[in-house]
Design a protein around this motif. Structure first.
Motif, short mmCIF file in Angstrom:
data_model
loop_
_atom_site.label_atom_id
_atom_site.label_comp_id
_atom_site.label_asym_id
_atom_site.label_seq_id
_atom_site.Cartn_x
_atom_site.Cartn_y
_atom_site.Cartn_z
N VAL A 219 -41.33 53.00 23.18
CA VAL A 219 -41.16 53.74 21.93
C VAL A 219 -39.67 53.93 21.66
O VAL A 219 -38.93 54.37 22.54
CB VAL A 219 -41.85 55.12 21.99
N SER A 220 -39.26 53.60 20.44
CA SER A 220 -37.86 53.80 20.03
C SER A 220 -37.83 54.71 18.81
O SER A 220 -38.33 54.34 17.74
CB SER A 220 -37.21 52.45 19.69
N GLU A 221 -37.28 55.91 18.97
CA GLU A 221 -37.16 56.85 17.86
C GLU A 221 -35.77 56.68 17.24
O GLU A 221 -34.85 57.44 17.49
CB GLU A 221 -37.38 58.28 18.35
N THR A 222 -35.66 55.63 16.44
CA THR A 222 -34.37 55.25 15.85
C THR A 222 -34.58 54.86 14.38
O THR A 222 -35.67 54.42 13.99
CB THR A 222 -33.75 54.06 16.60
N PRO A 223 -33.53 55.00 13.56
CA PRO A 223 -33.67 54.60 12.15
C PRO A 223 -33.95 53.11 12.03
O PRO A 223 -33.48 52.29 12.83
CB PRO A 223 -32.30 54.94 11.56
N TYR A 224 -34.75 52.74 11.01
CA TYR A 224 -34.97 51.34 10.70
C TYR A 224 -34.96 51.17 9.19
O TYR A 224 -35.03 52.15 8.44
CB TYR A 224 -36.26 50.82 11.34
N THR A 225 -34.87 49.93 8.72
CA THR A 225 -34.62 49.65 7.30
C THR A 225 -35.82 49.01 6.61
O THR A 225 -36.81 48.63 7.25
CB THR A 225 -33.41 48.72 7.16
N LEU A 226 -35.67 48.84 5.29
CA LEU A 226 -36.70 48.15 4.53
C LEU A 226 -36.92 46.72 5.05
O LEU A 226 -38.05 46.24 5.12
CB LEU A 226 -36.33 48.11 3.05
N ASP A 227 -35.84 46.04 5.40
CA ASP A 227 -35.97 44.69 5.95
C ASP A 227 -36.82 44.72 7.22
O ASP A 227 -37.67 43.85 7.43
CB ASP A 227 -34.59 44.09 6.27
N ASP A 228 -36.57 45.72 8.08
CA ASP A 228 -37.37 45.86 9.30
C ASP A 228 -38.83 46.11 8.96
O ASP A 228 -39.73 45.58 9.62
CB ASP A 228 -36.85 47.02 10.16
#
Length: 280
Positions: A219-228
Motif C-alpha cells: 500500500v502506498s499512501e501517496t499523491p497520484y495524477t489523472l495520468d496515473d
C-alpha cells in the motif's frame, strides 16, 4: 418504522420532522456529519464513524450535545425501531440556534439523525466515472455540510450516465470523488491519496488498506495524477455506502480490467469483513 428522524430529542417519520428557521444550518450550513451502513440491525464500524464525527466537530469548535457512548446508544436504539435492519444511518450536528450572525452561537450544537432503508452493493458490477476540477476549499478532511461542489459534480455525473465524479486539483493531482474515496492498483500495489487536508479520511478507505495489508498487498499512501488514474491496472471507489466498487470507464474511456484477480481478492476481503461484523 420505514424512516426515522431525530432532532434534539424529538422523533418522527422524516416527512413529519421540522427544524427551527434559526438553526445555523439554514444560514451557513454550519455543521458536520457522518454516516454509515447498518445490516441486520448491526451498525458497521460505528466506533470509527463516531470518532471521525467528533473529530470533525472539534476541528470546527462545535460543542457536542452528547458523549460518544450516548450517541452510540441512541443510534442503536433508533435502528432497533425500524422495520428493516438494512439501513443508511446518518447523523449531523449544527452549531446551534440563534439570530443570523457570522460569529459563533454559544452553547451546545443541535443533533440530527436520519435513518432510511438501504443496501450495500457487493461491488461486482462496474461503475462509470467522470472527472472534474476540484473547486472545493482546503478543509476536505472535515466532513462539513458545505457540499455544493459535490452536489453539482454528482449531478454532472448523473447527466453523463455515470455513478461518480473524480476530483482533481491544478496540476492533475487526483484527490477523491464527490462522495467517495478513489484508489488505483498499479503493478500489484494499492495507491491511495494521503490523508491530508485535500481528502476525507474515509472509513471504507481504512478498511481497504487493512484488507490489503492482511493480504500482503503493498500500500502506498501517496499523491497520484489523472495520468496515473487513466493508466491504472484497476480503479477502486470506496465509501461507507458502497464499500468497494470498481470502475471500467472514466470520461467515456475504458479503464482497469488489468488485475481482476487482485481486485477480486480485495473486494471479497472487504465485503467478508462487513458481512461477518453484521451477521446475527
Amino acid at each position: 418504522m420505514k424512516t426515522l428522524g431525530y432532532y434534539n430529542g424529538k422523533y418522527g417519520e422524516l416527512d413529519e420532522m421540522t427544524i427551527p428557521m434559526n438553526d445555523r444550518v439554514s444560514w451557513f450550513g454550519d455543521g458536520v456529519y457522518d454516516a454509515g451502513p447498518s445490516r441486520n440491525y448491526e451498525i458497521f464500524a460505528i466506533d470509527e464513524h463516531i470518532d471521525r464525527f467528533f473529530n470533525s466537530a472539534g476541528l470546527l469548535d462545535i460543542k457536542m450535545p452528547v458523549t460518544k457512548p450516548e450517541l452510540k446508544e441512541l443510534l442503536q436504539e433508533m435502528v432497533n425501531k425500524m422495520d428493516t435492519g438494512n439501513l443508511f444511518v446518518y447523523y449531523q450536528v449544527t452549531r446551534g440556534t440563534g439570530i443570523r450572525d457570522h460569529a459563533y452561537t454559544e452553547g451546545p450544537g443541535n443533533l440530527w439523525i436520519m435513518l432510511k432503508p438501504a443496501e450495500i452493493s457487493d461491488g461486482t458490477k462496474p461503475i462509470k466515472l467522470i472527472t472534474r476540477e476540484d473547486t472545493r476549499f482546503f478543509h476536505c478532511n472535515i466532513k462539513t455540510l458545505n457540499l455544493i461542489p459535490s452536489v453539482v459534480a454528482t449531478q454532472k455525473a448523473k447527466e453523463a450516465g455515470c455513478q461518480e465524479c473524480v476530483f482533481y486539483r491544478p496540476g492533475g493531482r487526483v484527490t477523491e470523488c464527490a462522495h467517495s474515496n478513489v484508489h488505483i492498483i498499479k503493478d500489484g500495489k494499492l495507491i491511495t491519496a494521503p490523508t491530508d487536508n485535500l481528502i476525507l479520511p474515509g472509513i471504507a478507505r481504512a478498511h481497504i488498506i487493512k484488507a490489503c495489508k492482511k493480504l500482503e498487498i503493498p500500500v502506498s499512501e501517496t499523491p497520484y495524477t489523472l495520468d496515473d488514474l487513466f493508466n491504472a491496472d484497476e480503479v477502486i471507489v470506496s465509501s461507507s455506502s458502497n464499500l468497494c466498487l470498481h470502475a471500467n470507464e472514466i470520461d467515456g474511456k475504458p479503464v482497469g480490467g488489468k488485475a481482476p484477480e487482485l481486485l477480486e481478492k480485495i473486494r471479497v476481503a472487504v465485503l467478508d469483513e462487513f458481512y461477518k461484523a453484521t451477521d446475527k
